[in-house]
Design a protein around this motif. Structure first.
Motif, PDB file in Angstrom:
ATOM      1  N   LEU A   1      40.895 -23.363 -23.538  1.00  0.00           N
ATOM      2  CA  LEU A   1      41.640 -24.051 -22.490  1.00  0.00           C
ATOM      3  C   LEU A   1      40.873 -25.265 -21.976  1.00  0.00           C
ATOM      4  CD1 LEU A   1      43.002 -20.996 -20.475  1.00  0.00           C
ATOM      5  CD2 LEU A   1      44.125 -22.306 -22.267  1.00  0.00           C
ATOM      6  N   THR A   2      40.072 -25.888 -22.843  1.00  0.00           N
ATOM      7  CA  THR A   2      39.290 -27.051 -22.434  1.00  0.00           C
ATOM      8  C   THR A   2      40.073 -28.353 -22.574  1.00  0.00           C
ATOM      9  OG1 THR A   2      38.362 -27.349 -24.641  1.00  0.00           O
ATOM     10  CG2 THR A   2      37.111 -25.967 -23.079  1.00  0.00           C
ATOM     11  N   PHE A   3      41.097 -28.368 -23.404  1.00  0.00           N
ATOM     12  CA  PHE A   3      41.917 -29.553 -23.634  1.00  0.00           C
ATOM     13  C   PHE A   3      41.057 -30.750 -24.014  1.00  0.00           C
ATOM     14  CE2 PHE A   3      44.304 -26.678 -21.028  1.00  0.00           C
ATOM     15  CZ  PHE A   3      45.518 -26.636 -21.682  1.00  0.00           C
ATOM     16  N   GLY A   4      40.081 -30.520 -24.889  1.00  0.00           N
ATOM     17  CA  GLY A   4      39.234 -31.584 -25.401  1.00  0.00           C
ATOM     18  C   GLY A   4      38.019 -31.909 -24.557  1.00  0.00           C
ATOM     19  N   LYS A   5      37.899 -31.287 -23.402  1.00  0.00           N
ATOM     20  CA  LYS A   5      36.726 -31.522 -22.553  1.00  0.00           C
ATOM     21  C   LYS A   5      35.608 -30.561 -22.958  1.00  0.00           C
ATOM     22  CE  LYS A   5      39.177 -33.339 -18.632  1.00  0.00           C
ATOM     23  NZ  LYS A   5      38.811 -33.825 -17.325  1.00  0.00           N
ATOM     24  N   ARG A   6      34.416 -30.836 -22.462  1.00  0.00           N
ATOM     25  CA  ARG A   6      33.262 -29.995 -22.778  1.00  0.00           C
ATOM     26  C   ARG A   6      33.416 -28.621 -22.129  1.00  0.00           C
ATOM     27  NH1 ARG A   6      27.970 -29.181 -20.622  1.00  0.00           N
ATOM     28  NH2 ARG A   6      28.469 -30.480 -18.834  1.00  0.00           N
ATOM     29  N   THR A   7      33.124 -27.568 -22.877  1.00  0.00           N
ATOM     30  CA  THR A   7      33.177 -26.199 -22.353  1.00  0.00           C
ATOM     31  C   THR A   7      32.030 -25.984 -21.382  1.00  0.00           C
ATOM     32  OG1 THR A   7      34.125 -25.412 -24.429  1.00  0.00           O
ATOM     33  CG2 THR A   7      33.170 -23.752 -22.981  1.00  0.00           C
ATOM     34  N   LYS A   8      32.362 -25.535 -20.169  1.00  0.00           N
ATOM     35  CA  LYS A   8      31.334 -25.275 -19.155  1.00  0.00           C
ATOM     36  C   LYS A   8      31.234 -23.801 -18.796  1.00  0.00           C
ATOM     37  CE  LYS A   8      31.674 -29.816 -17.095  1.00  0.00           C
ATOM     38  NZ  LYS A   8      32.125 -30.577 -15.930  1.00  0.00           N
ATOM     39  N   ALA A   9      32.292 -23.031 -19.098  1.00  0.00           N
ATOM     40  CA  ALA A   9      32.270 -21.613 -18.740  1.00  0.00           C
ATOM     41  C   ALA A   9      33.094 -20.811 -19.734  1.00  0.00           C
ATOM     42  CB  ALA A   9      32.823 -21.409 -17.335  1.00  0.00           C
ATOM     43  N   LEU A  10      32.731 -19.548 -19.864  1.00  0.00           N
ATOM     44  CA  LEU A  10      33.505 -18.594 -20.650  1.00  0.00           C
ATOM     45  C   LEU A  10      33.981 -17.500 -19.715  1.00  0.00           C
ATOM     46  CD1 LEU A  10      31.275 -17.977 -23.810  1.00  0.00           C
ATOM     47  CD2 LEU A  10      33.055 -19.669 -23.504  1.00  0.00           C
ATOM     48  N   LEU A  11      35.235 -17.116 -19.873  1.00  0.00           N
ATOM     49  CA  LEU A  11      35.773 -15.971 -19.141  1.00  0.00           C
ATOM     50  C   LEU A  11      35.966 -14.857 -20.156  1.00  0.00           C
ATOM     51  CD1 LEU A  11      37.017 -18.688 -17.775  1.00  0.00           C
ATOM     52  CD2 LEU A  11      38.336 -17.047 -16.491  1.00  0.00           C
ATOM     53  N   ILE A  12      35.483 -13.687 -19.840  1.00  0.00           N
ATOM     54  CA  ILE A  12      35.647 -12.516 -20.694  1.00  0.00           C
ATOM     55  C   ILE A  12      36.726 -11.645 -20.072  1.00  0.00           C
ATOM     56  CG2 ILE A  12      34.493 -10.561 -21.803  1.00  0.00           C
ATOM     57  CD1 ILE A  12      33.252 -13.314 -22.457  1.00  0.00           C
ATOM     58  N   THR A  13      37.715 -11.247 -20.874  1.00  0.00           N
ATOM     59  CA  THR A  13      38.805 -10.427 -20.350  1.00  0.00           C
ATOM     60  C   THR A  13      38.666  -8.983 -20.819  1.00  0.00           C
ATOM     61  OG1 THR A  13      40.288 -10.807 -22.217  1.00  0.00           O
ATOM     62  CG2 THR A  13      40.359 -12.415 -20.419  1.00  0.00           C
ATOM     63  N   ASP A  14      39.410  -8.104 -20.179  1.00  0.00           N
ATOM     64  CA  ASP A  14      39.355  -6.689 -20.542  1.00  0.00           C
ATOM     65  C   ASP A  14      39.950  -6.405 -21.918  1.00  0.00           C
ATOM     66  OD1 ASP A  14      42.000  -7.077 -19.840  1.00  0.00           O
ATOM     67  OD2 ASP A  14      42.077  -5.422 -18.412  1.00  0.00           O
ATOM     68  N   SER A  15      40.670  -7.361 -22.493  1.00  0.00           N
ATOM     69  CA  SER A  15      41.215  -7.195 -23.845  1.00  0.00           C
ATOM     70  C   SER A  15      40.238  -7.677 -24.913  1.00  0.00           C
ATOM     71  CB  SER A  15      42.529  -7.980 -23.970  1.00  0.00           C
ATOM     72  OG  SER A  15      42.280  -9.367 -23.823  1.00  0.00           O
ATOM     73  N   GLY A  16      39.091  -8.218 -24.472  1.00  0.00           N
ATOM     74  CA  GLY A  16      38.095  -8.714 -25.412  1.00  0.00           C
ATOM     75  C   GLY A  16      38.260 -10.189 -25.750  1.00  0.00           C
ATOM     76  N   HIS A  17      39.233 -10.840 -25.155  1.00  0.00           N
ATOM     77  CA  HIS A  17      39.419 -12.264 -25.398  1.00  0.00           C
ATOM     78  C   HIS A  17      38.366 -13.058 -24.627  1.00  0.00           C
ATOM     79  CE1 HIS A  17      43.314 -10.880 -26.832  1.00  0.00           C
ATOM     80  NE2 HIS A  17      43.309 -11.990 -27.559  1.00  0.00           N
ATOM     81  N   ILE A  18      37.985 -14.185 -25.204  1.00  0.00           N
ATOM     82  CA  ILE A  18      37.026 -15.085 -24.593  1.00  0.00           C
ATOM     83  C   ILE A  18      37.750 -16.396 -24.335  1.00  0.00           C
ATOM     84  CG2 ILE A  18      34.836 -16.288 -24.886  1.00  0.00           C
ATOM     85  CD1 ILE A  18      34.080 -13.989 -26.859  1.00  0.00           C
ATOM     86  N   ILE A  19      37.838 -16.767 -23.077  1.00  0.00           N
ATOM     87  CA  ILE A  19      38.555 -17.974 -22.686  1.00  0.00           C
ATOM     88  C   ILE A  19      37.539 -19.074 -22.408  1.00  0.00           C
ATOM     89  CG2 ILE A  19      40.127 -19.001 -20.996  1.00  0.00           C
ATOM     90  CD1 ILE A  19      41.165 -16.109 -20.489  1.00  0.00           C
ATOM     91  N   PHE A  20      37.676 -20.208 -23.114  1.00  0.00           N
ATOM     92  CA  PHE A  20      36.824 -21.362 -22.866  1.00  0.00           C
ATOM     93  C   PHE A  20      37.450 -22.185 -21.753  1.00  0.00           C
ATOM     94  CE2 PHE A  20      35.303 -21.901 -27.557  1.00  0.00           C
ATOM     95  CZ  PHE A  20      34.793 -20.640 -27.542  1.00  0.00           C
ATOM     96  N   SER A  21      36.648 -22.605 -20.797  1.00  0.00           N
ATOM     97  CA  SER A  21      37.139 -23.414 -19.693  1.00  0.00           C
ATOM     98  C   SER A  21      36.268 -24.646 -19.498  1.00  0.00           C
ATOM     99  CB  SER A  21      37.160 -22.608 -18.399  1.00  0.00           C
ATOM    100  OG  SER A  21      37.544 -23.430 -17.313  1.00  0.00           O
ATOM    101  N   PHE A  22      36.894 -25.744 -19.104  1.00  0.00           N
ATOM    102  CA  PHE A  22      36.158 -26.965 -18.793  1.00  0.00           C
ATOM    103  C   PHE A  22      35.630 -26.942 -17.363  1.00  0.00           C
ATOM    104  CE2 PHE A  22      40.377 -27.760 -17.278  1.00  0.00           C
ATOM    105  CZ  PHE A  22      40.197 -28.502 -16.116  1.00  0.00           C
ATOM    106  N   LEU A  23      36.110 -26.011 -16.545  1.00  0.00           N
ATOM    107  CA  LEU A  23      35.642 -25.900 -15.167  1.00  0.00           C
ATOM    108  C   LEU A  23      34.291 -25.193 -15.131  1.00  0.00           C
ATOM    109  CD1 LEU A  23      38.897 -24.760 -13.343  1.00  0.00           C
ATOM    110  CD2 LEU A  23      37.842 -27.019 -13.271  1.00  0.00           C
ATOM    111  N   PRO A  24      33.418 -25.586 -14.194  1.00  0.00           N
ATOM    112  CA  PRO A  24      32.145 -24.866 -14.070  1.00  0.00           C
ATOM    113  C   PRO A  24      32.375 -23.452 -13.528  1.00  0.00           C
ATOM    114  CG  PRO A  24      32.300 -26.659 -12.452  1.00  0.00           C
ATOM    115  CD  PRO A  24      33.528 -26.722 -13.306  1.00  0.00           C
ATOM    116  N   PRO A  25      31.480 -22.527 -13.850  1.00  0.00           N
ATOM    117  CA  PRO A  25      31.652 -21.129 -13.423  1.00  0.00           C
ATOM    118  C   PRO A  25      31.866 -20.970 -11.923  1.00  0.00           C
ATOM    119  CG  PRO A  25      29.857 -21.291 -14.979  1.00  0.00           C
ATOM    120  CD  PRO A  25      30.281 -22.690 -14.676  1.00  0.00           C
ATOM    121  N   ARG A  26      31.131 -21.709 -11.109  1.00  0.00           N
ATOM    122  CA  ARG A  26      31.259 -21.578  -9.651  1.00  0.00           C
ATOM    123  C   ARG A  26      32.675 -21.904  -9.190  1.00  0.00           C
ATOM    124  NH1 ARG A  26      27.607 -21.107  -5.717  1.00  0.00           N
ATOM    125  NH2 ARG A  26      25.926 -21.612  -7.146  1.00  0.00           N
TER     126      ARG A  26
END
Length: 79
Positions: free
Chosen positions: A45-70
């Protein structure tokens, strides 16, 4: 709708399904990212931006995010 959170660019996650929010700086997280790619459990879910955080879900999926973890934590836990 309190349990659905916008994490940028009109992308949403279900708050109760997120187990962890991790910064991408550590080598352990980079290995986790690689494992997700190998198993097909990546949601980018970075839409071409640099990955700053990963979200781990209970289904085992790893979501890439451009938003910082905080910022993600703030969105997940604001009342």
């Amino acid at each position: 709708m309190d349990h659905i959170v916008n994490i940028g660019f009109e992308s949403f996650v279900v708050k109760d399904r997120v187990l962890a929010v991790l910064p991408v700086a550590s080598s352990a997280v980079r290995r986790l990212k690689q494992l997700g790619m190998e198993t097909g459990k990546i949601v980018n879910l970075t839409f071409g931006k640099r990955t700053k955080a990963l979200l781990i879900t209970d289904s085992g999926h790893i979501i890439f995010s451009f938003l910082p973890p905080r910022r993600i934590i703030e969105k997940l836990f604001k009342n």
